[in-house]
Scaffold this active site. Structure first.
Site, PDB file in Angstrom:
ATOM      1  N   THR A   1       1.449   2.044  -1.685  1.00 48.08           N
ATOM      2  CA  THR A   1       0.965   2.548  -1.831  1.00 48.08           C
ATOM      3  C   THR A   1       0.613   2.594  -3.346  1.00 48.08           C
ATOM      4  OG1 THR A   1       2.746   4.677  -1.911  1.00 48.08           O
ATOM      5  CG2 THR A   1       0.706   4.669  -0.015  1.00 48.08           C
TER       6      THR A   1
ATOM      7  N   ASN B   1       0.011   3.203 -11.630  1.00 46.84           N
ATOM      8  CA  ASN B   1      -0.585   4.817 -12.099  1.00 46.84           C
ATOM      9  C   ASN B   1       0.355   4.845 -13.384  1.00 46.84           C
ATOM     10  OD1 ASN B   1      -2.007   5.415  -9.903  1.00 46.84           O
ATOM     11  ND2 ASN B   1       0.006   6.099  -9.016  1.00 46.84           N
TER      12      ASN B   1
ATOM     13  N   ASP C   1       0.938   9.250  -4.397  1.00 44.69           N
ATOM     14  CA  ASP C   1       2.144   8.889  -3.617  1.00 44.69           C
ATOM     15  C   ASP C   1       3.420   9.743  -3.366  1.00 44.69           C
ATOM     16  OD1 ASP C   1       2.033   5.971  -4.822  1.00 44.69           O
ATOM     17  OD2 ASP C   1       0.942   7.042  -6.059  1.00 44.69           O
TER      18      ASP C   1
ATOM     19  N   ASP D   1       3.933   3.479  -6.859  1.00 55.59           N
ATOM     20  CA  ASP D   1       3.792   4.590  -8.106  1.00 55.59           C
ATOM     21  C   ASP D   1       3.453   6.164  -8.325  1.00 55.59           C
ATOM     22  OD1 ASP D   1       1.182   4.174  -7.297  1.00 55.59           O
ATOM     23  OD2 ASP D   1       0.686   3.079  -8.835  1.00 55.59           O
TER      24      ASP D   1
ATOM     25  N   PHE E   1      -8.079   0.329  -7.591  1.00 56.47           N
ATOM     26  CA  PHE E   1      -6.942   0.295  -8.266  1.00 56.47           C
ATOM     27  C   PHE E   1      -5.715  -0.258  -8.505  1.00 56.47           C
ATOM     28  CE2 PHE E   1      -3.044   2.029 -10.162  1.00 56.47           C
ATOM     29  CZ  PHE E   1      -3.414   1.949 -11.568  1.00 56.47           C
ATOM     30  N   ASN E   2      -5.340  -0.101  -7.280  1.00 58.24           N
ATOM     31  CA  ASN E   2      -3.975  -0.418  -6.732  1.00 58.24           C
ATOM     32  C   ASN E   2      -3.847  -1.943  -6.420  1.00 58.24           C
ATOM     33  OD1 ASN E   2      -2.739   1.696  -6.527  1.00 58.24           O
ATOM     34  ND2 ASN E   2      -3.539   1.705  -4.277  1.00 58.24           N
TER      35      ASN E   2
ATOM     36  N   HIS F   1      -5.268   9.266  -0.979  1.00 59.08           N
ATOM     37  CA  HIS F   1      -4.832   8.477  -0.675  1.00 59.08           C
ATOM     38  C   HIS F   1      -4.444   7.556   0.132  1.00 59.08           C
ATOM     39  CE1 HIS F   1      -8.656   7.878  -3.429  1.00 59.08           C
ATOM     40  NE2 HIS F   1      -8.262   8.485  -4.675  1.00 59.08           N
ATOM     41  N   ASP F   2      -3.094   7.756  -0.539  1.00 64.00           N
ATOM     42  CA  ASP F   2      -1.808   7.029  -0.369  1.00 64.00           C
ATOM     43  C   ASP F   2      -0.898   8.025   1.046  1.00 64.00           C
ATOM     44  OD1 ASP F   2      -1.670   5.156  -1.870  1.00 64.00           O
ATOM     45  OD2 ASP F   2      -0.852   7.448  -4.351  1.00 64.00           O
TER      46      ASP F   2
HETATM   47  C1  BDR Z   1      -4.827   4.800  -6.182  1.00 59.76           C
HETATM   48  O1  BDR Z   1      -4.354   4.686  -7.040  1.00 59.76           O
HETATM   49  C2  BDR Z   1      -3.734   5.261  -7.610  1.00 59.76           C
HETATM   50  O2  BDR Z   1      -4.771   6.460  -8.596  1.00 59.76           O
HETATM   51  C3  BDR Z   1      -3.322   5.958  -6.013  1.00 59.76           C
HETATM   52  O3  BDR Z   1      -2.107   7.179  -6.821  1.00 59.76           O
HETATM   53  C4  BDR Z   1      -3.926   5.463  -5.259  1.00 59.76           C
HETATM   54  O4  BDR Z   1      -2.786   4.743  -4.633  1.00 59.76           O
HETATM   55  C5  BDR Z   1      -6.300   5.161  -5.728  1.00 59.76           C
HETATM   56  O5  BDR Z   1      -7.104   4.056  -6.056  1.00 59.76           O
HETATM   57 CA    CA Z   2      -0.180   4.924  -5.406  1.00 57.48          CA
END
Ligand code: BDR
Ligand code: CA
Length: 314
Positions: free
Chosen positions: A126, A42, A18, A13, A167-168, A240-241
């Site tokens: 991701t 996102n 990503d 996303d 979040f994800n 993160h990703d």
């Molecule tokens: C995740 O949330 C998104 O904002 C980032 O791309 C990552 O996948 C981090 O919490």
């Molecule tokens: Ca992401």
């Protein structure tokens, strides 16, 4: 040494991190990107798909791109414009898409890619897990064709979008629940590790100094991504990703621990939490379903990212 590349489907996303995950995969001779699928997260599905096509054009990725559904399985979308901007990928100017969008949906493209592959394929996830959850529901017969799901999401110890949820996972807890119950091997790059996978200002300067067009775009992405995190007290940008890719490329960079992870789909305060139990640490018998990344050799991780950027010629 096995030199056959790992075939992967990237489900994403974009999203600054990503984009960095795609950059890392495309740069790695050990990985072959067979397909890219988009999900809303996102930003809206239209924006993350547009961003994916712009990133592929920039990086020279010619894998088919399948667009996901406009929302999570059950709930309304949640977006993260506060982190990634109104476009979902604010910052440097990017080329307009010169790569097509597949006529297949994300789930159809995932299924076709798995069906046509001679060997099991790894899914790098991701974003919210809507596509992978739908794939597992629609095509349970294809489970044996999924070698592993290497995903960024969750956190054994805490969340980010809420105190309990990352979040994800929070965007589509039902999809994550299907994935974690599926029996497919999972590598989970949660906040436990990704908040330690920091790119510092000096690292961004190192990337900018490479001096290519792509290094400038990457440095601008990282500056933009860091700006949000700097304001809330981070000493760097958490990548993160890319951890979900680096875990495949360089597992020795990470401390990994097996957990039985369950997704909280109810709860007033904890919806979207990844609740982890370790064998021998609860009174119940526990069978792990995920290998969780808990710590990283930050310098080794940054070197991997820098080397990936250096591998692009222009
Ligand atoms: C995740 O949330 C998104 O904002 C980032 O791309 C990552 O996948 C981090 O919490
Ligand atoms: Ca992401």
């Amino acid at each position: 040494m096995n030199r056959t590349p790992i075939p992967v489907i990237h489900d994403c996303d974009p999203g600054h991190d990503d984009a960095m995950a795609l950059l890392l995969s495309q740069a790695a001779p050990e990985i072959e990107i067979r397909a890219i699928t988009t999900c809303c997260g996102n930003q809206t599905i239209e924006k993350t798909t547009y961003n994916t096509r712009r990133i592929c054009t920039l990086l020279g990725i010619d894998a088919p791109i399948g667009m996901g559904r406009p929302g999570p399985m059950l709930q309304d979308p949640i977006t993260a414009a506060n982190i990634h901007g109104q476009s979902g990928l604010d910052g440097p100017k990017l080329p307009e898409p010169a790569v097509p969008l597949s006529t297949l949906s994300a789930v159809e493209l995932m299924a076709k890619t798995l069906e046509e592959s001679d060997e099991p394929v790894t899914i790098i996830s991701t974003g919210p897990m809507t596509n992978t959850g739908c794939l597992l529901l629609a095509h349970p017969e294809l489970k044996p064709k999924i070698k592993r799901i290497s995903m960024m999401g969750g956190g054994i110890k805490h969340g980010n979008w809420s105190p309990a949820a990352e979040f994800n996972i929070l965007v589509d807890p039902e999809a994550a629940d299907i994935v974690f119950r599926s029996g497919v091997p999972i590598t989970m790059a949660g906040l436990d590790v990704t908040l330690k996978a920091l790119i510092l200002e000096a690292d961004i300067a190192r990337i900018r100094a490479i001096g290519t067009r792509i290094s400038q775009v990457v440095a601008d992405w990282l500056d933009f991504f860091y700006e949000f995190h700097r304001k809330i007290g981070y000493r760097g940008a958490p990548l993160h990703d890319p951890c979900a890719v680096a875990a495949l490329l360089r597992p020795e960079l990470f401390d990994m621990q097996d957990y039985f992870v369950q997704i909280e789909t109810q709860g007033e305060f904890c919806r979207g939490a990844t609740v982890g139990a370790q064998p021998g640490k609860t009174d119940q018998a526990v069978v792990p379903n995920a290998t969780c990344l808990m710590d990283v050799d930050r310098q080794g991780f940054v070197d991997l990212i820098v080397e990936a950027v250096e591998s692009y010629e222009n």
